[in-house]
Structure formats: C-alpha cells, structure tokens
Design a protein around this motif. Sequence first.
Motif, mmCIF file in Angstrom:
data_model
loop_
_atom_site.group_PDB
_atom_site.id
_atom_site.type_symbol
_atom_site.label_atom_id
_atom_site.label_comp_id
_atom_site.label_asym_id
_atom_site.label_seq_id
_atom_site.Cartn_x
_atom_site.Cartn_y
_atom_site.Cartn_z
ATOM 1 N N GLY A 130 58.277 37.746 41.260
ATOM 2 C CA GLY A 130 56.442 37.622 41.382
ATOM 3 C C GLY A 130 56.192 38.622 40.443
ATOM 4 N N LEU A 131 55.413 38.647 40.114
ATOM 5 C CA LEU A 131 54.628 39.092 39.010
ATOM 6 C C LEU A 131 53.584 40.338 39.460
ATOM 7 N N VAL A 132 53.319 41.284 38.214
ATOM 8 C CA VAL A 132 52.586 42.412 38.378
ATOM 9 C C VAL A 132 51.982 42.511 37.044
ATOM 10 N N VAL A 133 51.193 41.524 37.455
ATOM 11 C CA VAL A 133 50.186 42.016 35.495
ATOM 12 C C VAL A 133 49.181 42.548 35.845
ATOM 13 N N MET A 134 49.195 43.042 34.086
ATOM 14 C CA MET A 134 48.148 44.073 34.481
ATOM 15 C C MET A 134 47.633 43.552 32.755
ATOM 16 N N ALA A 135 46.539 43.067 32.320
ATOM 17 C CA ALA A 135 46.197 42.715 30.684
ATOM 18 C C ALA A 135 43.888 42.876 30.440
ATOM 19 N N PRO A 136 43.802 44.084 30.468
ATOM 20 C CA PRO A 136 42.899 44.755 30.836
ATOM 21 C C PRO A 136 41.994 43.631 29.467
ATOM 22 N N PHE A 155 47.280 40.137 39.874
ATOM 23 C CA PHE A 155 46.410 41.738 39.054
ATOM 24 C C PHE A 155 45.541 42.734 38.945
ATOM 25 N N LEU A 156 46.084 43.435 37.655
ATOM 26 C CA LEU A 156 45.718 44.884 37.814
ATOM 27 C C LEU A 156 45.247 45.258 37.494
ATOM 28 N N ALA A 157 43.603 46.274 37.847
ATOM 29 C CA ALA A 157 42.336 46.092 37.221
ATOM 30 C C ALA A 157 42.023 44.678 35.409
ATOM 31 N N CYS A 158 42.385 43.527 35.805
ATOM 32 C CA CYS A 158 42.088 42.260 35.377
ATOM 33 C C CYS A 158 40.443 41.838 35.587
ATOM 34 N N ALA A 159 40.189 41.214 34.366
ATOM 35 C CA ALA A 159 38.789 40.470 34.734
ATOM 36 C C ALA A 159 39.265 39.195 36.043
ATOM 37 N N PRO A 160 38.715 38.657 36.711
ATOM 38 C CA PRO A 160 38.502 38.525 37.645
ATOM 39 C C PRO A 160 39.167 37.083 37.932
ATOM 40 N N VAL A 162 40.881 33.694 39.291
ATOM 41 C CA VAL A 162 40.714 32.758 40.509
ATOM 42 C C VAL A 162 41.695 32.563 40.988
ATOM 43 N N GLY A 163 42.513 32.390 41.978
ATOM 44 C CA GLY A 163 43.215 31.956 43.157
ATOM 45 C C GLY A 163 44.275 32.673 43.266
ATOM 46 N N SER A 164 43.994 34.433 42.146
ATOM 47 C CA SER A 164 44.987 35.174 42.926
ATOM 48 C C SER A 164 44.536 36.437 42.995
ATOM 49 N N LEU A 165 45.593 37.486 43.686
ATOM 50 C CA LEU A 165 44.962 38.398 43.333
ATOM 51 C C LEU A 165 44.843 39.734 42.993
ATOM 52 N N ASN A 166 43.819 39.884 42.627
ATOM 53 C CA ASN A 166 43.461 40.792 41.741
ATOM 54 C C ASN A 166 42.838 41.612 42.187
ATOM 55 N N LEU A 167 43.668 43.662 42.054
ATOM 56 C CA LEU A 167 43.790 44.697 42.462
ATOM 57 C C LEU A 167 42.541 45.228 41.587
ATOM 58 N N MET A 303 47.559 52.879 43.166
ATOM 59 C CA MET A 303 46.993 51.594 42.743
ATOM 60 C C MET A 303 48.812 50.676 42.886
ATOM 61 N N GLY A 304 49.254 51.229 42.035
ATOM 62 C CA GLY A 304 50.832 50.902 41.395
ATOM 63 C C GLY A 304 51.556 50.376 42.817
ATOM 64 N N ALA A 305 52.009 50.922 43.464
ATOM 65 C CA ALA A 305 52.590 50.975 45.512
ATOM 66 C C ALA A 305 52.058 49.669 45.756
ATOM 67 N N ARG A 306 50.318 50.183 45.976
ATOM 68 C CA ARG A 306 49.457 49.035 46.515
ATOM 69 C C ARG A 306 49.980 47.524 46.006
ATOM 70 N N ALA A 307 49.981 47.472 44.656
ATOM 71 C CA ALA A 307 50.625 46.664 43.704
ATOM 72 C C ALA A 307 51.462 45.605 44.360
ATOM 73 N N VAL A 308 52.527 46.449 44.478
ATOM 74 C CA VAL A 308 54.023 46.105 44.063
ATOM 75 C C VAL A 308 53.740 45.639 45.605
ATOM 76 N N ALA A 309 53.275 46.238 47.191
ATOM 77 C CA ALA A 309 53.316 45.537 48.174
ATOM 78 C C ALA A 309 52.846 44.661 48.088
ATOM 79 N N GLN A 310 51.557 44.060 47.765
ATOM 80 C CA GLN A 310 50.748 43.444 47.864
ATOM 81 C C GLN A 310 51.492 41.795 47.545
ATOM 82 N N LEU A 311 52.593 41.801 45.952
ATOM 83 C CA LEU A 311 52.741 41.222 45.916
ATOM 84 C C LEU A 311 54.020 40.808 47.266
#
Lengths: 350, 350
Positions: A130-136, A155-160, A162-167, A303-311
Amino acid sequence: MSPARPDSAPATRGAHATIHDVARVAGVSVASVSRVFNGRDHVRAEMRTRVEDAAAQLGYVPHAGARSLSMARTGAIGVVLPDLHGEFFSELLRGMDREASTRRLGLLLTVLHDGRGLDTLTALRGQVDGLVVMAPELDPDVLARHMPRGLAAVFLACAPQVGSLNLRIDNRAGAAAAVRHLAAGGAKRIVHISGPAGNLDAQERRAGAEAAAAEAGATLSVIEGDFLEASGTMVGERVAAGTLEADAIFAANDMMAIGAMMALKRHGVAVPEQVAVAGFDDIPLARLVSPALTSVAIDIAAMGARAVAQLAARIAGAREQPSGDASTGADEVIVPHLMVRETTRETDRG
Amino acid sequence: MSPARPDSAPATRGAHATIHDVARVAGVSVASVSRVFNGRDHVRAEMRTRVEDAAAQLGYVPHAGARSLSMARTGAIGVVLPDLHGEFFSELLRGMDREASTRRLGLLLTVLHDGRGLDTLTALRGQVDGLVVMAPELDPDVLARHMPRGLAAVFLACAPQVGSLNLRIDNRAGAAAAVRHLAAGGAKRIVHISGPAGNLDAQERRAGAEAAAAEAGATLSVIEGDFLEASGTMVGERVAAGTLEADAIFAANDMMAIGAMMALKRHGVAVPEQVAVAGFDDIPLARLVSPALTSVAIDIAAMGARAVAQLAARIAGAREQPSGDASTGADEVIVPHLMVRETTRETDRG
DNA sequence: CGCAGGCTTGTAACCGCTTACAGAAACCGC
DNA sequence: GCGGTTTCTGTAAGCGGTTACAAGCCTGCG
C-alpha cells in the motif's frame, strides 16, 4: 556451472541456503520446512527440531522476495513524499515508523523531486502492499492517473481525492483557535498575514481566521504574504510605522510571524503588550526566539502514525474483501492545537 | 466511469494484468513481452507496437517482486538507522535519497528501536540488494552476527567492522578543533556536555575535546548528557547559578548547546562575552538561533550520499565478481570543519 | 535450388517460497 | 480386523517474471 555446492550443504559466504537445502539436510520435504517456519500447520515435535537444527546449521533465512511473491503480500508500504526538509520530514517518518514497526511493516521511501519521479510510483507495484502519499503541490488528476491500480492508498494533506482516504489538517480550526485566543487577550483589530492565494492551506487558514474574528467581534484585515520571513517583516514595519493599525498579528506560518515580531521589536513596539503575535506550524524555532512565539501546533508524528494505521486497516480490509470498493473514503481530520507562549497575552487585559 | 475492459483481459479494479494477459491480448508469447519491456534483445518494430498497445490497453505494469525474484536483484537498498530525531536524520536520508534516486534505487527504511529489531535485519534478505547500517550504540560483534550473509553492506559511523566498508566521522578532530577554538578565544575552564557514555560518537568527541584541552592548557570538566536539549538547559542553569564554573561550554551536539545557550541568556549571562558556547553537528537551526551557534559541521547529506554510492559500487562489484571477498574494507573518514559564528570569540581577549 | 547464418520468436525451466490436495500413518470404537 | 477419523507429510502447481535454448523465417550466396 557457477557456485560449486558441496552436495549436502552449500552456503559458504556468498550464496544463501534455500528452503530446498534445508529440506535436503533435514531429510524432509520443502513443505515441512515451510510449515515449521510459518508455524500454523501441525508438525510433529521431532520434525520441528530436525528442521530447526538443519536451518541453524545452514544459517538459513527465508527469502522475503520469494515469500511475498507467493503470498501476494510484501510486508512493506510505500511512503511517497515531496522533497522535504528538516523536522517536519523526520517527525513524519518517525511517526510512520513507530506505527509500521509495531505492525512489522517496512517503509519504502520515495521522494518526488519536483514533479519528477511519478513514474517510480507505478514501479512500486509488487514491492509494497500500500501507499501513503503526500503530494500537496500535485494536481489530483495527475496524481490519480499515476496511482498503481488496486493498491491501497492513504493521502496526506493532499487536495481531495475521490474514493481514497485522505488525512488532512484542520487548518480552519487551528486558525480559528489562534484568532479566538488573540481576541480573548483583548485584540480588536487583527491583521492576518496570509499565505499565497493559490495555496490550499493558506486559503483554509484565512477562512478560519475570518470566521473566528467575525464571531469574536474583532476586525480582521488580510495582507497576502508568501510564507517567507520578509513578508512578515514588511507587515511588522507598517504596523510599527502606524500605516497599518493593529493590536494583534496572526500570520499563516511561523516564519512570517517571526519576521513581523522582529520588525516590531526593532521599532520599539512591545510584544505582546502593544501588539500580540501568533503563527502557525509551531516550528522548532518558534520556542527559541524571544519572546517565544505562540503558534498553532500539529502533531506531525501522530499524523504519520495515523496514516500508516489507516493504510494498514485498508490493506487488511482489501485482503478479506477483495471485491468491493475499498471502504469509502471518509476523510479524517487532524485537529491542531494552540501552543500559547510569550507573544500573546493569556487573558483579557480589560 | 471505470475504463471498460475488453473481455479477453481481466483486471477490473483490484487485479492487475500480468505479463501473460498482455501476451494473450497481443497474441504473442510472454518472452516477447518481456523483451519489449526490457528492450535489450532484438524485437521487430511491429511486435513492439503490438505489445505496447496491449500493455497500454490493459494498464500493465511489471510486478517488481516477481522481476526481482528471477533477476536476483531488487533495486532497493536497506537503510538501518537508530531511533531518529531531528535534522540529522532528515539530512542523512535526504542525501541518501539524492544518490539513490539517481541510481534508480529505492530506500527501505528500518529503525532499530533501542536494540530491538535486529531480527528484522536478517529478514531483509531478498528484499534489498545491500545495506547501509548506522548503529553507533551497538556492539560490533552483535551486529556482525545479525548481518544477513552475502549482502553488500556499508557501515556508517559504527565501531570498526572487519571486512566491511566503514564510513566514519572524525569526531576526535572535530571536537579538538572546537576546543582549540574556544581556548584560542581565551577560555580556561571549559565544560564539556558529552553524549551518553555508551555512544561511540560521544566517546570520540569527548576524547578529542580532552586531548585538545590538555594541549591548550585549559581545564575540561565533563558532564554527561543525553543529546537532548534538556541536558544542555540543565548545564546552562548550573553555570548561570555559579554552581558550575565555566567560561566556555562545548556540547557534543547542537541541541544540547542550544539548550545551554538559551538557559544562559535567560539568566542574563552574556554569550559569548561571559561564556562562549560551541556545538557539534551544525544542524540548520544552529545559524537561526540568536546569537548564531558556532558548531562543528559535517555535511550530513553528503555523507549519506557517499554511503549509498559506496554501497552501489559494492553491489555492482559483487555482481560481476561473485566469488571473492568484497573488496577489502578500507575505511573512509569524513573530516568535519568548524563553523565559527556568534557564540564564540574569534580571537583571544587577552 | 540448397544451405549457412542472422533475426525473431516461442517453449519451458527456472528464481524461492506457499499451499491445495492427496496419500500415509496412527488411532478410535465396534 | 475394519472403516472412519484425525494427524502428519510429500508432491506439485502456482505466484509473475526472465532467459537459455531451440525452432522458424529470411536473406544472400554459391
């Protein structure tokens, strides 16, 4: 014929023993060796010890790549980040690692050097689960087009997306908290130094500041800045000169706040007595300047930990429910909190 | 709408097309598809376009895991680091990434949480082509025992390892330079805030400081710290209170130096007039604090890049010369240099 | 026209591991 | 002693690629 293998036990320096070598030495089948190592099936105690002895003797270590190929699970997650500096980067990774290592997941790091490297994204297929992506700074459509299909992603702090979880960071709430605090300290005429108009974080922070000011009955005038110290300096000087009337300044990031504060001090304006100052991000420098800067803090590691947990949750979900859409992307919001320091007054002076 | 797929091809959302799917759709063999994608063998132009069309139509992306299994090359290197904080690690990773990405290598990050996690090291077999290991707190024998056999490795600032390339920082020289500089500025009673006793860097820095102090005829008292700001603060306060006599403080890293300096300032002790301060590492924060901190600078990013470059060379070497010992480990030494700023006096005041 | 030899292409055997399936062995109650 | 379980073990078919080898197709030349 390359590596000459002594016909019972190989593995001198270079070559590694394989499961077949272990099986041969132990006089059992490869399936049994695999069972012993993964330990879910029934194996007799004697078989277990024989295999373990053989493995120890050969220094056998399972080949992660082969295992992941046959199990369709790599045990690693890809972390895709922009070209970051400093504390933010290390804190984020720290948080991710904290969560990943408790789940026995590896982190495969990929940095997007200004736009380039998007193709390395698809190349991650088969190497991560899986992927955690941050690309603001990336257009969501471009990003979506480059996402490997069928790979769980957060996704981390990206523009919304669709269909993917965004933190995302709740910039509005953070900015509102800062402005409320300024108002509670007695501020009536607040100047907001915003970020560039095109920046999503900047827009949200401005909106939060405006809402809170309106609610608190304070006026808020906005001056557009560029996130650099100089824009803060400029505003600080105008306030000191009296060109701009203000009893508090809220900057959209700390560097601008520090610029403003330094300019005020330089011109003999007392901070926070005459003009209070607050920033956003709570960079390490914020508490080292003097007076120490009040700022809106984000727990980056969390925030990083949460992203990984969600993933991890999504990966597990996809695993047992491979058909459906990955559970709908209810975005999750990280709420920042205010760090009150010396550039603001705690209570109303009235 | 989701892309309508011709029914010869599977791969709706979840499943990915494989090389066999592409071969079927293109009406060719898997070998040809592979050839087109790796492009070293001769393929006729028409074959090429047919395969490329089929691949595009299916959204085919090669499976990195499978490829690495059959090629015995993963295209990733493992980075093993101690529990990371702050700028040092972000800079290190930044440098490693810089080098790795130009070589199209991935970085698989593994953090050793105080000793635990050594077993994850061997688990890297088959997942990476080589290892960059930084484990300054670890007994070299323990480390050696846990190294996956037959994997290229470069050690960073570790205790000397036999038969492996070791990149180390010349901590002694750096610390000595700082202490010499303090003494040249007139310091007679220097306090050294060291790192934890078990830490190799800390030991070397202390030794260098002691040697230089002795040589310069200054006294050096050592207080053990833990590399965190708080230990510096504590020392700064003792010096300000007069409990500890000092006209200069040399801390084994910048955060402790900054902690000490801030504490001195807070208690009205003039830096550098009354007490000079110097740190080690030259983190970016060092030049942002005021007064700007004199520090021993290491180009951390360059060091990371160098480690990766060396590792890449070893991997390539092992590949074409799989028999012999990996070329003997002539250690490489990184020499730090002193960045003089505002917390020390340039010349002797006498 | 026959054939050597260079291009292309396909077949199938790996890479090292997991696991479905089936066979062997041991145990049970009757 | 026998069928039926239960428990253990082995065989072999994948996972998704690469690549040695062989076979087919041309080409040019004698």
